[in-house]
Design a protein around this motif. Structure first.
Motif, PDB file in Angstrom:
ATOM      1  N   SER A  44       0.775  -1.254  -0.211  1.00  0.00           N
ATOM      2  CA  SER A  44       0.012   0.041  -0.171  1.00  0.00           C
ATOM      3  C   SER A  44       0.708   1.288  -0.106  1.00  0.00           C
ATOM      4  N   CYS A  45       0.117   2.281  -0.381  1.00  0.00           N
ATOM      5  CA  CYS A  45       0.780   3.684  -0.457  1.00  0.00           C
ATOM      6  C   CYS A  45       0.121   4.562   0.132  1.00  0.00           C
ATOM      7  N   ILE A  46       0.895   5.422   0.983  1.00  0.00           N
ATOM      8  CA  ILE A  46       0.311   6.475   1.595  1.00  0.00           C
ATOM      9  C   ILE A  46       0.918   7.738   0.851  1.00  0.00           C
ATOM     10  N   GLU A  47       0.277   8.503   0.595  1.00  0.00           N
ATOM     11  CA  GLU A  47       0.422   9.852  -0.163  1.00  0.00           C
ATOM     12  C   GLU A  47       0.213  10.919   0.671  1.00  0.00           C
ATOM     13  N   LYS A  48       1.312  11.776   0.706  1.00  0.00           N
ATOM     14  CA  LYS A  48       0.789  13.046   1.617  1.00  0.00           C
ATOM     15  C   LYS A  48       1.048  14.146   0.476  1.00  0.00           C
ATOM     16  N   PRO A  49       0.211  15.505   0.581  1.00  0.00           N
ATOM     17  CA  PRO A  49       0.210  16.376  -0.463  1.00  0.00           C
ATOM     18  C   PRO A  49       1.216  17.260  -0.549  1.00  0.00           C
ATOM     19  N   SER A  50       2.423  17.096   0.228  1.00  0.00           N
ATOM     20  CA  SER A  50       3.313  18.157   0.029  1.00  0.00           C
ATOM     21  C   SER A  50       4.555  17.709  -0.878  1.00  0.00           C
ATOM     22  N   SER A  51       5.533  18.472  -0.835  1.00  0.00           N
ATOM     23  CA  SER A  51       6.718  18.067  -1.828  1.00  0.00           C
ATOM     24  C   SER A  51       8.066  17.598  -1.115  1.00  0.00           C
ATOM     25  N   SER A  52       7.862  17.331   0.222  1.00  0.00           N
ATOM     26  CA  SER A  52       8.876  16.720   1.095  1.00  0.00           C
ATOM     27  C   SER A  52       9.411  15.382   0.581  1.00  0.00           C
ATOM     28  N   HIS A  53      11.014  15.465   0.842  1.00  0.00           N
ATOM     29  CA  HIS A  53      11.524  14.141   0.428  1.00  0.00           C
ATOM     30  C   HIS A  53      12.246  13.721   1.933  1.00  0.00           C
ATOM     31  N   MET A  54      11.907  14.557   2.859  1.00  0.00           N
ATOM     32  CA  MET A  54      12.481  14.239   4.368  1.00  0.00           C
ATOM     33  C   MET A  54      11.557  13.950   5.273  1.00  0.00           C
ATOM     34  N   LEU A  55      10.415  13.063   5.064  1.00  0.00           N
ATOM     35  CA  LEU A  55       9.345  12.823   5.713  1.00  0.00           C
ATOM     36  C   LEU A  55      10.016  12.451   7.115  1.00  0.00           C
ATOM     37  N   PRO A  56      11.019  11.673   7.369  1.00  0.00           N
ATOM     38  CA  PRO A  56      11.334  11.165   8.688  1.00  0.00           C
ATOM     39  C   PRO A  56      11.634  12.366   9.626  1.00  0.00           C
ATOM     40  N   LEU A  57      12.272  13.457   8.962  1.00  0.00           N
ATOM     41  CA  LEU A  57      12.574  14.545   9.669  1.00  0.00           C
ATOM     42  C   LEU A  57      11.196  15.282   9.992  1.00  0.00           C
ATOM     43  N   GLU A  58      10.526  15.580   8.875  1.00  0.00           N
ATOM     44  CA  GLU A  58       9.703  16.416   9.149  1.00  0.00           C
ATOM     45  C   GLU A  58       8.144  16.051   9.813  1.00  0.00           C
ATOM     46  N   LYS A  59       7.891  14.690   9.587  1.00  0.00           N
ATOM     47  CA  LYS A  59       6.660  14.164   9.974  1.00  0.00           C
ATOM     48  C   LYS A  59       7.121  12.994  10.842  1.00  0.00           C
ATOM     49  N   PRO A  60       7.892  13.090  11.880  1.00  0.00           N
ATOM     50  CA  PRO A  60       8.378  11.925  12.658  1.00  0.00           C
ATOM     51  C   PRO A  60       7.233  11.037  13.243  1.00  0.00           C
ATOM     52  N   PHE A  61       6.201  11.974  13.784  1.00  0.00           N
ATOM     53  CA  PHE A  61       4.887  11.282  14.354  1.00  0.00           C
ATOM     54  C   PHE A  61       4.019  10.503  13.580  1.00  0.00           C
ATOM     55  N   LEU A  62       4.016  10.982  12.340  1.00  0.00           N
ATOM     56  CA  LEU A  62       3.151  10.465  11.322  1.00  0.00           C
ATOM     57  C   LEU A  62       3.974   9.172  10.998  1.00  0.00           C
ATOM     58  N   LEU A  63       5.231   8.907  10.603  1.00  0.00           N
ATOM     59  CA  LEU A  63       5.927   7.999  10.385  1.00  0.00           C
ATOM     60  C   LEU A  63       5.691   6.852  11.448  1.00  0.00           C
ATOM     61  N   SER A  64       6.136   7.434  12.672  1.00  0.00           N
ATOM     62  CA  SER A  64       6.140   6.132  14.000  1.00  0.00           C
ATOM     63  C   SER A  64       4.552   5.674  13.967  1.00  0.00           C
ATOM     64  N   GLU A  65       3.607   6.362  13.694  1.00  0.00           N
ATOM     65  CA  GLU A  65       2.343   5.689  13.857  1.00  0.00           C
ATOM     66  C   GLU A  65       2.112   4.890  12.648  1.00  0.00           C
TER      67      GLU A  65
END
Length: 109
Positions: free
Chosen positions: A81-102
């Motif tokens: 499965s894919c989870i697609e976020k609407p932004s341009s980030s390539h650094m999700l672990p740094l920018e969205k750590p709580f999303l990634l951890s969940e």
């Protein structure tokens, strides 16, 4: 800065973390990472043979992601499965750590 979500491109803390990663890992590791990013082996056949759940999290406007490849991959296997976020980030672990951890916690369950 261009690898960050638009709203974070002036975030000095994030920029310094990325710069420190470059300094800590060195020029050769950076070159290897860029090479691996730009010249990738197509792993689709190998990935679809895996029998456990796989989740790809990416941003819709991330220019380093092959979005067509991910869409095709997610249609081939029910385990992917894919989870697609609407932004341009390539650094999700740094920018969205709580999303990634969940997502990781739910995947591990």
């Amino acid at each position: 800065m261009s690898l960050l979500e638009e709203s974070n491109q002036t975030d000095e803390v994030l920029i310094k973390i990325i710069q420190q990663m470059y300094v800590s890992l060195g020029k050769e590791v950076f070159k290897l990472q860029m090479s691996a990013t730009l010249y990738r082996e197509d792993l689709m056949e190998k990935i679809v043979k895996l029998t456990f759940p796989i989740i790809f999290i990416h941003c819709k406007k991330d220019r380093l992601v092959n979005h067509e490849w991910l869409e095709k991959l997610s249609k081939i296997s029910q385990n992917i499965s894919c989870i697609e976020k609407p932004s341009s980030s390539h650094m999700l672990p740094l920018e969205k750590p709580f999303l990634l951890s969940e997502v990781i916690k739910k995947w591990a369950e």
